[in-house]
Scaffold this active site. Structure first.
Site, PDB file in Angstrom:
ATOM      1  N   ARG A   1       0.830  -1.207   0.000  1.00 19.37           N
ATOM      2  CA  ARG A   1       0.000   0.000   0.000  1.00 19.37           C
ATOM      3  C   ARG A   1       0.868   1.262   0.000  1.00 19.37           C
ATOM      4  O   ARG A   1       0.481   2.288  -0.554  1.00 19.37           O
ATOM      5  CB  ARG A   1      -0.977  -0.001   1.176  1.00 19.37           C
ATOM      6  CG  ARG A   1      -2.071   1.052   1.059  1.00 19.37           C
ATOM      7  CD  ARG A   1      -3.201   0.861   2.066  1.00 19.37           C
ATOM      8  NE  ARG A   1      -4.227  -0.052   1.619  1.00 19.37           N
ATOM      9  CZ  ARG A   1      -5.314   0.281   0.903  1.00 19.37           C
ATOM     10  NH1 ARG A   1      -5.511   1.552   0.551  1.00 19.37           N
ATOM     11  NH2 ARG A   1      -6.190  -0.612   0.532  1.00 19.37           N
TER      12      ARG A   1
ATOM     13  N   GLU B   1      -9.841   5.445   6.942  1.00 17.44           N
ATOM     14  CA  GLU B   1      -8.422   5.780   6.867  1.00 17.44           C
ATOM     15  C   GLU B   1      -8.094   7.090   6.142  1.00 17.44           C
ATOM     16  O   GLU B   1      -7.186   7.806   6.564  1.00 17.44           O
ATOM     17  CB  GLU B   1      -7.658   4.634   6.176  1.00 17.44           C
ATOM     18  CG  GLU B   1      -7.596   3.364   6.994  1.00 17.44           C
ATOM     19  CD  GLU B   1      -7.193   2.171   6.149  1.00 17.44           C
ATOM     20  OE1 GLU B   1      -7.990   1.771   5.275  1.00 17.44           O
ATOM     21  OE2 GLU B   1      -6.101   1.644   6.352  1.00 17.44           O
TER      22      GLU B   1
END
Lengths: 776, 484
Positions: A325, A725
């Site tokens: 990520r 997030e």
């Protein structure tokens, strides 16, 4: 049966659709009354035992002997175990291997559990642990991420995404920059520390855990005990905060409690005191990133080569996906034209770093924003103009091959630029700084683009279970866990709409592995996307049965049946929902269904680093202004404006809460929260007395948050977007503004280096570099 | 011993002397609304209210409050705030403003806000300023909300139909009058004493030389909660009137050693704006309500905030022995080394005094931290300076965080004494400071930063004392909050 009165019009019944309303969280009243039950609030059995573990004082050592005689003899001690006492697997890794419940022959970080004690009281367990005599032969410890990278000392193989020919593009670019950043990690500091309670039963064990991933806790407990999974039930009603820190890190406590429960036949409670939690559990990965970028004279990027090196600690844990990520957020919101991003998973003898809100994304994005700021200085443009010039447009490809479909950020950034009054404030900041003096202002507007979906494709699935009881009350279970993010409330809102009932009828119940099996962790911001869709599927199944029954019973076309506003309308009849449900029950209609969902369209090939890993992107931007005392590095955030994209909000209050909370948490990561280790590899930021998360005083009075008004183009639940997030990266604007303020000391010719977190000390040194006019 | 918990008398003499209030609530009484977040007084999740003698409810961290210190007192926990199951306006405002997410810190915030509520309840349209709200909750950590909705709840909580949080009567500390105060209140394997007079204290100390003194307990109790220490004898100083309060004593201001930071804050005999600013950042509301100036001095931390200020004010400390003999000595001479003092066994710190003239001398107190609120100083700098014309008549410079003990910068003082306060002498004084210290690098700051700041803060102070204060980064935050 009640006939509609001739005067009755359906519109007289108040519409009860709760979707899109700012309802309070389902537990809000219990929170404020102190009646919400967390794991450690559960009643204590009279013979219950408490666990403490003895840990390694060394970063890397061979265990030469363990003498636990004094521990066993200590007051209150009932049982003591070492690795050899584990009946099943001692390895409790979430994905790969190497995360041990108790150490074997060697220890690989300070704080690694070596043995465990169960005693009649919490204090007795902790006092007993200190009586152990463990011999160690110390070994050379790897404590430096750069050294690990140079030595290719990795926990997992490296991977790369590549677009075009970046080396050639950089070589051909009119302007080039190179740089590096050491990015700090972060302690989760969930207010409720790690905790688990295990109750033995006649076939296995019941576990109460504060975990984001009960299914994995179930699996690991079963493997440790050498039991089939069906002999282990795990319940999670709520967590006192998770933030990723209870995705894999809750499992050791559950496994240990379950192990002692099976050995002693007693209830066992394992709660980590804060000082142990801060040493023994993983944190956000520190990263060392380096880059080479080519751009034109207006600051448009032509090519980027970046290495991101995550300090994974001593084992793999979840680092594979975390570094992935970081790799696929190294572009943030910008079209790179040509790019190569390589992710390295460096091994060090520190605690194994783990999931934390953003999951590697923040460490990629902050680097991208630092690069943009440096380009802006190099070409002498306002950083916002360089940002805007580089923003993705529909049709652009990311380095990992996903083509941008939506054009949210161009509009969103323009709207925030106007609503935050950026240009006038930039002029005011410039004028203030031009007057000289030690106080300097800084301003920055930074975007966030965050990919939504687990990059591990198979995790993008969810289950739910919905019951309607004969009084019309609705019981809701799904695989998602509640850690404060409001998931239970949002899913209940979706269920209420789907069943046409008011929210009060829907009771979200504790997440249990025996109600919804094999659930994915509540993570990747995808809790609502996945679980609300599964719940919706369950509701639709029940609803179809109810509609068919109503058509048959009232002799009308099922298509004409309406269930809404707590009533059922069929064949000219109108029944209160509860009466209709009772009727359906008497007519032997099933009032329970499980639902399932899997995210469509996503795929990713980890070996090639190419694919379409994200269902969609969540977007946002923040404009932050700071005031810095450049003589000490002390600073204050004076104003923050945020515009964030949550699609069609299911619950604006909850979404705004996630945005504000994520912002402040991310601001802590980038400012005052500084992890530190000594030369022996022991963490020295080991207490809230020396690790400082933001307080109310760090949040500016001018903190303006707005939701960008546009539905999700992807078919997420009711066109909403994930929100957990992405807001964590909005405060990169604060970090950029601090560097902007320091850069005023060198007339914005360059940005001094200021590796995050920007503590007052680091801001001071950055200011000194700017005053000197460059590195010494 | 007895105290009142949510209005109900508690007989709790069978508890161990080291028991904390939080342990009593959660383990002893099954009152699990009050949470443990850190067990070190840093997070506020365990906040409860304790009524003082005037009936004002004071927020404390129950995790580090010894149970024995509560004898005679009234304690309110989150369970006692709702009446008949009906949420209190503080609780309603928190729900309506979406002030909870995970909810774990929430009971602590509710209780801190309830303390603030009581100050304003019945006061018509008067509402707390934002700065006072923030000051009130800066010792409560929330990891979820970002605080904005909690601040909003505080702004709105007085708009609901108002409801008192406690009855009118205050609570008196100590065992019921008439009972001898030289007997332990908690008397099992270990003892907890709560004497009401210094004579009783001395009697106890004479008989129990190994006794540990506990004033606010904000540092000592961490030994119990973090290291599982079991003190055999604890002697609580908080009920002894002669050890508390600020008084005039001839040419001196006398401060009882067990005077809390809160009692110092805004005291009319301590009219120092720098001191008020410092005290507002010293610990948190909860810590200021219990922590004492004597504790801050006697535990001999090199990073304590009060000693540098007291040193430049030429403070003296009174040490009293078990025979009642008292000796005064300069605070400068109190410290022998890291965590070591001149205190002899049986001797206790009873008072601090400073010349009235010292407080009237212009001074600056600078506390440098990573986080503005509730953080331990990386460098603490105190400077006091009297000018005679353009020459320095008297000067005091002292630091925390620069050495093993709080320390005067005598070389820098010598540079300045009698000198003209010009840029050259200021630069020489700063250089003298840099040469005088070899600070450590630790979790709070590097040695290089500490050295740079020791000089930089001295320069800032001297320029401020000479030319006036320039605008500061935190001016808006120090707009001056005053409350009783």
């Amino acid at each position: 049966m009640r006939k509609l009165s001739p005067a009755y019009q359906p519109g007289e019944i108040p519409a009860v659709d709760p979707v899109g309303k700012s309802l309070p969280q389902d537990s809000a009243l219990r929170h404020v009354l102190g009646s919400a039950v967390y794991v450690d609030d559960m009643p204590v059995y009279p013979d219950e035992l408490h666990v403490a573990v003895g840990v390694s004082p060394h970063a890397h050592a061979r265990i030469t002997g363990i003498d636990l005689a004094a521990v066993r003899a200590a007051p209150g001690v009932v049982d003591v175990i070492v690795q050899a006492d584990i009946p099943g697997s001692a390895d409790i890794s979430p994905v790969f291997e190497g995360d041990l419940l108790l150490a074997g022959d060697t220890v690989e970080h300070v704080g690694q559990p070596v043995f465990a004690v169960a005693a009649r009281s919490f204090e007795q367990a902790h006092r007993a642990v200190r009586l152990a005599r463990v011999g160690y032969e110390t070994l050379e410890a790897q404590l430096d991420v750069k050294a690990a990278l140079a030595q290719e000392d990795f926990v997992l193989p490296s991977r790369r995404s590549r677009l075009g020919d970046p080396e050639a593009a950089i070589a051909a670019a009119p302007l080039r920059l190179e740089g590096e950043m050491m990015i700090g990690g972060q302690e989760h500091f969930y207010l409720e520390g790690q905790v688990s309670v295990a109750h033995p039963d006649e076939v296995g064990v019941q576990v109460y855990s504060s975990s984001q991933h009960p299914a994995e806790v179930q699996k690991l407990v079963a493997e440790v005990l050498d039991l089939p999974l069906h002999a282990v039930q795990v319940q999670v009603r709520r967590m006192g905060g998770g933030f990723g820190g209870k995705e894999s890190q809750a499992a050791p406590l559950a496994c240990m409690a379950a192990l002692f429960a099976r050995r002693t036949g007693r209830a066992v409670r394992y709660r980590m005191p804060r000082w142990a939690d801060m040493v023994q559990t993983g944190k956000r990965h520190p990263f060392w990133n380096r880059y080479s970028v080519g751009f034109d004279s207006s600051g448009v990027i032509q090519g980027l080569v970046m290495d991101v090196a995550g300090n994974c600690g001593c084992s793999a844990d979840l680092s594979d996906g975390i570094v992935d990520r970081a790799v696929n957020h190294a572009d943030n919101a910008y079209f790179l034209h040509n790019a190569q991003v390589t992710g390295y998973r460096c091994r060090t003898n520190t605690v194994s770093h783990t999931a934390f809100r953003g999951f590697g994304g923040p460490q990629g994005i902050v680097t991208a924003e630092a690069i943009i700021d440096d380009i802006a200085r190099a070409v002498g443009r306002d950083p916002l103009d360089v940002r805007k010039a580089n923003l993705y447009r529909p049709g652009d490809s990311t380095p990992y091959g996903q083509v941008i479909e939506e054009s949210v950020l161009v509009d969103l950034v323009a709207e925030l630029e106007a609503s935050s009054d950026y240009r006038a404030r930039r002029a005011a900041v410039s004028a203030f700084n031009a007057a000289g003096g030690i106080l300097r202002r800084g301003l920055a507007l930074t975007p966030v683009k965050f990919g939504i979906s687990f990059t591990t494709t198979h995790l993008n699935q969810a289950g739910a279970l919905v019951h309607i009881y004969t009084d019309g009350s609705v019981h809701l279970s799904h695989g998602g866990t509640e850690m404060g993010q409001g998931l239970y409330t949002k899913v209940a809102q979706v269920v209420a709409r789907a069943l046409g009932v008011s929210i009060e009828r829907v009771l979200p119940s504790a997440t249990r592995t025996d109600k919804v099996p094999n659930a994915s962790p509540t993570a990747a911001s995808a809790g609502t996307d996945l679980n609300a869709m599964a719940a919706l599927d369950a509701c639709n199944r029940i609803r179809r049965r109810l509609v068919d029954f109503a058509g048959e019973h009232f002799g009308c076309d099922p298509a004409s049946v309406a269930i809404r506003d707590d009533h059922v309308f069929a064949g000219g009849e109108c029944l209160p929902f509860a009466d209709f449900i009772s009727l359906a029950y008497l007519n032997r209609i099933s009032l329970s269904a499980s639902g399932f969902y899997r995210t469509p369209k996503i795929h990713f090939n980890r070996e090639t680093g190419q694919g379409h890993p994200f269902f969609y992107f969540a977007n946002g931007a923040a404009c932050s202004e700071v005031l810095v005392d450049t003589s000490t590095g002390e600073y204050r955030v004076t104003r923050v404006d945020i515009l964030h994209d949550v699609g069609d909000s299911l619950n604006p209050a909850i979404d705004i809460g996630q945005i504000e909370g994520g912002f402040v948490q991310g601001m802590g990561w980038l400012t005052t929260e500084e992890l530190s280790w000594n030369e022996a590899g022991a963490i020295t930021s080991n207490s809230p007395a020396n690790y400082k998360i933001p307080t109310a005083a760090d949040v500016p009075a001018e903190f303006r948050v707005a939701l960008f008004q546009r539905p999700n183009h992807a078919e997420a639940v009711y066109r909403s977007k994930a929100v957990g997030e992405p807001p964590l990266m909005l405060p990169i604007s604060v970090w950029c503004a601090l560097r902007d303020a320091c850069a005023s000391l060198c007339d914005y010719r360059f940005n001094p280096r200021m590796d995050p977190p920007a503590t007052p000390e680091r801001v001071y040194w950055a200011a000194q570099e700017a005053i000197r006019g460059g590195r010494p | 011993m007895k105290f009142y918990l949510n209005g109900v008398p508690q007989g709790c003499s069978d508890n161990d002397a080291n028991t904390t209030l939080l342990q009593y609530l959660r383990t002893g009484q099954g009152l699990s609304g009050t949470k443990e977040g850190c067990a070190s007084g840093d997070c506020g999740a365990c906040t409860v209210l304790v009524a003082d003698s005037t009936g004002q409810a004071r927020a404390v961290n129950s995790c580090i409050t010894p149970l024995g210190s509560l004898a005679g007192r009234r304690v309110l926990t989150v369970e006692g705030l709702a009446q008949g199951g009906e949420a209190h306006p503080v609780q309603r405002a928190m729900v309506d403003c979406h002030g909870s997410q995970c909810g774990f810190c929430t009971p602590g915030f509710v209780m801190s806000l309830a303390g603030l509520y009581q100050r304003y309840q019945g006061d018509g349209e008067t509402r707390p300023e934002r700065a006072e709200i923030v000051e009130c909750i800066a010792g409560n950590l929330c990891r979820c909300t970002g605080y904005r909705p909690i601040v909003e709840a505080a702004q709105r909580m007085l708009d609901y139909p108002q409801r008192a949080i406690l009855g009118d009567s205050g609570s008196q500390s100590g065992a019921p009058a008439g009972e001898p105060d030289t007997r332990p209140l908690l008397d099992g394997e270990r003892q907890y004493y709560l004497p009401r007079a210094e004579a009783s204290l001395r009697e106890i100390l004479a008989a129990q030389p190994e006794a540990r003194l506990v004033a606010g307990g904000t540092d000592l109790m961490l030994e119990v909660t973090q290291r599982f220490e079991q003190f055999p004898v604890l002697v609580d100083l908080s009920a002894i009137d002669s050890l508390r309060g600020v008084d005039e004593d001839g040419d001196f201001i006398r401060i009882g050693a067990a005077t809390s930071y809160r009692e110092l804050l805004g005291h009319p005999l301590l009219p120092s704006a720098p001191l008020a600013t410092l005290l507002r950042r010293l610990g948190s509301e909860q810590i200021r309500n219990r922590g004492t100036v004597g504790g801050n001095i006697a535990n001999a931390s090199p990073i304590a905030d009060m000693p540098p200020a007291l040193m430049v004010w030429q403070a003296e400390v009174a040490l009293t022995d078990t025979a009642g003999r008292q000796r005064w000595l300069p605070l400068d001479d109190f410290y022998l080394g890291y965590r070591q003092t001149v205190l002899q066994p049986g001797e206790y710190l009873s008072a601090i005094r400073l010349p009235r003239a010292a407080l009237a001398t212009p001074h600056r107190l600078y506390k440098l931290t990573k986080r503005y609120e509730d953080d331990i100083s990386s460098v603490m700098c105190a400077v006091s300076l009297a000018l005679d014309g353009d020459r320095v008549a008297r000067v005091g410079i002292a630091y925390g965080g620069m050495a093993a003990v709080p320390q005067r910068a005598v070389a820098a003082e010598a540079v300045l004494r009698g000198a003209r306060l010009d840029d050259q002498s200021i630069a020489r004084a700063c250089a003298a400071v840099s040469a005088a210290f070899q600070p450590l690098s630790d979790v709070r700051a590097s040695a290089a930063y500490r050295l740079a700041m020791a000089a930089g803060l001295l320069q800032r102070a001297l320029l401020a004392l000479r030319d006036g204060d320039p605008p500061g980064v935190f001016d808006a935050c120090e707009a001056g909050v005053s409350h009783a």
